[in-house]
Structures are given as structure tokens and as C-alpha cells.
Design a protein around this motif. Structure first.
Motif, mmCIF file in Angstrom:
data_model
loop_
_atom_site.group_PDB
_atom_site.id
_atom_site.type_symbol
_atom_site.label_atom_id
_atom_site.label_comp_id
_atom_site.label_asym_id
_atom_site.label_seq_id
_atom_site.Cartn_x
_atom_site.Cartn_y
_atom_site.Cartn_z
ATOM 1 N N GLU A 17 0.828 -1.203 0.000
ATOM 2 C CA GLU A 17 0.000 0.000 0.000
ATOM 3 C C GLU A 17 0.866 1.258 0.000
ATOM 4 N N SER A 18 1.979 1.209 0.709
ATOM 5 C CA SER A 18 2.883 2.355 0.751
ATOM 6 C C SER A 18 3.463 2.651 -0.631
ATOM 7 N N LEU A 19 3.794 1.600 -1.385
ATOM 8 C CA LEU A 19 4.338 1.803 -2.726
ATOM 9 C C LEU A 19 3.292 2.396 -3.668
ATOM 10 N N LEU A 20 2.053 1.956 -3.544
ATOM 11 C CA LEU A 20 0.993 2.533 -4.368
ATOM 12 C C LEU A 20 0.858 4.030 -4.096
ATOM 13 N N LYS A 21 0.826 4.394 -2.825
ATOM 14 C CA LYS A 21 0.719 5.811 -2.469
ATOM 15 C C LYS A 21 1.930 6.591 -2.977
ATOM 16 N N LYS A 22 3.105 5.985 -2.842
ATOM 17 C CA LYS A 22 4.326 6.671 -3.247
ATOM 18 C C LYS A 22 4.337 6.948 -4.745
ATOM 19 N N SER A 23 3.784 6.028 -5.537
ATOM 20 C CA SER A 23 3.768 6.227 -6.988
ATOM 21 C C SER A 23 2.994 7.486 -7.361
ATOM 22 N N VAL A 24 1.890 7.729 -6.660
ATOM 23 C CA VAL A 24 1.103 8.933 -6.920
ATOM 24 C C VAL A 24 1.826 10.168 -6.403
ATOM 25 N N LYS A 25 2.341 10.082 -5.197
ATOM 26 C CA LYS A 25 2.984 11.244 -4.580
ATOM 27 C C LYS A 25 4.223 11.684 -5.354
ATOM 28 N N LEU A 26 4.991 10.737 -5.896
ATOM 29 C CA LEU A 26 6.167 11.095 -6.694
ATOM 30 C C LEU A 26 5.760 11.852 -7.953
ATOM 31 N N ALA A 27 4.678 11.399 -8.586
ATOM 32 C CA ALA A 27 4.204 12.087 -9.791
ATOM 33 C C ALA A 27 3.729 13.498 -9.456
ATOM 34 N N VAL A 28 3.017 13.641 -8.348
ATOM 35 C CA VAL A 28 2.538 14.960 -7.929
ATOM 36 C C VAL A 28 3.718 15.880 -7.611
ATOM 37 N N GLU A 29 4.716 15.346 -6.909
ATOM 38 C CA GLU A 29 5.893 16.151 -6.568
ATOM 39 C C GLU A 29 6.639 16.603 -7.820
ATOM 40 N N ALA A 30 6.779 15.701 -8.797
ATOM 41 C CA ALA A 30 7.473 16.057 -10.040
ATOM 42 C C ALA A 30 6.710 17.139 -10.791
ATOM 43 N N ARG A 31 5.386 16.989 -10.840
ATOM 44 C CA ARG A 31 4.570 18.003 -11.503
ATOM 45 C C ARG A 31 4.703 19.353 -10.816
ATOM 46 N N ASP A 32 4.620 19.359 -9.485
ATOM 47 C CA ASP A 32 4.700 20.612 -8.741
ATOM 48 C C ASP A 32 6.067 21.276 -8.891
ATOM 49 N N LYS A 33 7.120 20.461 -8.904
ATOM 50 C CA LYS A 33 8.467 21.011 -9.066
ATOM 51 C C LYS A 33 8.610 21.657 -10.435
ATOM 52 N N PHE A 34 8.098 20.988 -11.462
ATOM 53 C CA PHE A 34 8.147 21.558 -12.806
ATOM 54 C C PHE A 34 7.363 22.864 -12.861
ATOM 55 N N TRP A 35 6.164 22.845 -12.298
ATOM 56 C CA TRP A 35 5.305 24.024 -12.391
ATOM 57 C C TRP A 35 5.874 25.197 -11.610
ATOM 58 N N ASP A 36 6.519 24.919 -10.489
ATOM 59 C CA ASP A 36 7.139 25.997 -9.711
ATOM 60 C C ASP A 36 8.213 26.703 -10.527
ATOM 61 N N GLY A 37 8.875 25.940 -11.411
ATOM 62 C CA GLY A 37 9.951 26.527 -12.198
ATOM 63 C C GLY A 37 9.490 27.211 -13.468
ATOM 64 N N PHE A 38 8.412 26.683 -14.095
ATOM 65 C CA PHE A 38 8.010 27.193 -15.404
ATOM 66 C C PHE A 38 6.669 27.916 -15.403
ATOM 67 N N GLY A 39 5.834 27.617 -14.417
ATOM 68 C CA GLY A 39 4.490 28.183 -14.440
ATOM 69 C C GLY A 39 4.449 29.685 -14.280
ATOM 70 N N CYS A 40 5.469 30.247 -13.639
ATOM 71 C CA CYS A 40 5.463 31.690 -13.384
ATOM 72 C C CYS A 40 6.178 32.487 -14.473
ATOM 73 N N ILE A 41 6.687 31.809 -15.504
ATOM 74 C CA ILE A 41 7.389 32.510 -16.577
ATOM 75 C C ILE A 41 6.368 33.155 -17.514
ATOM 76 N N PRO A 42 6.401 34.467 -17.695
ATOM 77 C CA PRO A 42 5.429 35.131 -18.575
ATOM 78 C C PRO A 42 5.507 34.577 -19.999
ATOM 79 N N GLY A 43 4.351 34.310 -20.569
ATOM 80 C CA GLY A 43 4.303 33.851 -21.950
ATOM 81 C C GLY A 43 4.592 32.382 -22.149
ATOM 82 N N ASN A 44 4.754 31.614 -21.057
ATOM 83 C CA ASN A 44 5.020 30.187 -21.247
ATOM 84 C C ASN A 44 3.787 29.514 -21.837
ATOM 85 N N SER A 45 4.025 28.444 -22.582
ATOM 86 C CA SER A 45 2.938 27.788 -23.313
ATOM 87 C C SER A 45 2.434 26.532 -22.615
#
Length: 251
Positions: A17-45
């Protein structure tokens, strides 16, 4: 991944069960890390990515190719399928994905099990249910998509329906068929066109789409009515880039 699968490899229930939860949490963390870096750039697509937690079919757990036949045998009934999916669904929901992706569903019975579980567990996360197809006309079980969609169309918990891990050669005609069968959003993410031999556990030579073919076809699938487009087995990150580029350039 499934809890019974983890148990068969010697993991404890808690570890599985821990591995199942971790698979989701890792994907969420990767998405959030990407968005923190690129989401605030003006004009990003970029649009903010959503994390869809995969809930594969019972046949995928059996690993005998039955996700492409829908033949689970006389001992598999509605209650058995619901029991198989229930705890995994609960664990994944607790992990907090944006979407639930029931995928590679091969028959009407398993689709019904998924629909009933969403209602019984009072799941509020948007969900889709995707079938596979080996002939481009019906579900792998031989049941018509009209039969299968009757169950999905009645559910308020199923937000989208579609096809995955089927040949891309089938997608154009299937999207047209699905448009006649449902008012729900349509999701398509075919494989490369390769065929899986479940008994030999290997991919067989076949006529496959390359990135260029996906780039050419994705706008057509969208124009016919597909709302979510991607790739499944034997597609690659470059395939997804090609699809994204093509859809943006033709929007």
C-alpha cells in the motif's frame, strides 16, 4: 501495480500500500516542481499538468494477456472484480491524484465493477474508464461498445470514456463510433501498434506508428471529438512531444 501483485513478490500489505501511495505522490511532486519553475514565466505555453492515477484491469494483474481477450473464466464474477479493485482504489484516492484512470478494461463486467465501486466508495475525483480493442470494432471480449457504454453513460461518477492500448490504426473510426454512443468526453491513448503476446510475454512485429504518424493523426482525432490524447505501451516521451507540438500548432 496491484496489492496482490506486491504480496506475491513477498512484500507485506503495508509495504504494498505504501508503494501505491508513493507512486502517486512522486508524480505529484514532479509536476509541482516543474510548475514551480516554469508556471510563473510570462508567456510560457504550458498548461498545469494533472496527475492521473492508473488503475489497470484484472487481466493486467494476471499477466496472461487476458486484458486483450476479456476471458477471465467462470470463477470471476462482479463481486470478485470489485474485491480485487476496492482496496487499491481506496489507497490511490488517499494519495491525492487529480484524476483516476481505469484503463485497458476488456469487458462489460469489469466496467460495471469500476462504475459500482466509484459509487459505493463515494469517489469525488474525476474519473475515466478506457477499454482496449483488438479488432477496432468491439471490446476484447467481443461485446459491443454500445453494450459497454450503456453502463458508463448512466454513471455520474464517470466523467470520460475512451480507448487505450489499442492500435492507433483503430482510433479514427473508434472516436467516430464513440461520438454516437456517448455525450461524455472521449479519451484516446493508443499503443504504438505493436501486438502483445501474453503467453510468450513479448511484443510481436507489426505495423507501428512512429512519432511522425502520431503527429499527423493527433489533430484528426481531436477534430473528430477526442478531448484527451496521448500514448500507451511502446510510445515514448518523444511521441508525447510530437503529439503536443502538433495539437498546439493546429489549434
Amino acid at each position: 501495480a496491484t496489492i496482490p501483485g506486491f504480496l506475491s513478490r513477498g512484500l507485506s500489505l503495508e509495504e504494498g500500500e505504501s508503494l501505491l501511495k508513493k507512486s502517486v505522490k512522486l508524480a505529484v511532486e514532479a509536476r509541482d516542481k516543474f510548475w514551480d519553475g516554469f508556471g510563473c514565466i510570462p508567456g510560457n505555453s504550458y498548461n498545469r499538468a494533472l496527475v492521473a492515477a492508473s488503475i489497470g484491469s484484472y487481466g493486467a494483474y494476471l499477466a496472461d494477456g487476458s486484458e486483450y481477450s476479456g476471458c477471465y473464466g467462470p470463477g470471476v464474477n462482479l463481486d470478485k472484480l470489485k474485491d480485487f479493485h476496492r482496496r487499491r482504489l481506496q489507497v490511490i484516492v488517499e494519495a491525492g491524484p487529480d484524476l483516476l484512470a481505469f484503463e485497458t478494461i476488456p469487458n462489460k463486467l469489469e466496467a460495471q465493477a469500476c462504475v459500482e465501486l466509484l459509487e459505493e466508495e463515494n469517489i469525488q475525483i474525476p474519473s475515466w474508464i478506457c477499454f482496449s480493442s483488438v479488432d477496432g470494432e468491439n471490446a476484447p471480449s467481443g461485446e459491443s461498445f454500445k453494450e459497454c457504454f450503456e453502463i458508463l453513460n448512466k454513471s455520474k461518477n464517470v466523467n470520460a470514456v475512451g480507448i487505450n492500448c489499442a492500435s492507433p490504426h483503430f482510433i479514427e473510426s473508434l472516436v467516430c463510433k464513440f461520438k454516437e454512443l456517448t455525450t461524455k468526453a472521449i479519451v484516446v491513448y493508443p499503443n504504438s501498434g505493436a501486438k502483445w503476446d501474453g503467453r510468450a510475454k513479448k511484443w510481436l512485429p507489426s505495423m507501428c506508428f512512429g512519432d511522425e504518424e502520431f503527429e499527423l493523426c493527433a489533430p484528426r482525432w481531436r477534430n473528430q471529438g477526442a478531448k484527451v490524447i496521448g500514448g500507451c505501451c511502446r510510445t515514448t516521451p518523444s511521441t508525447i512531444r510530437a503529439i503536443s507540438k502538433s495539437l498546439k500548432e493546429t489549434s
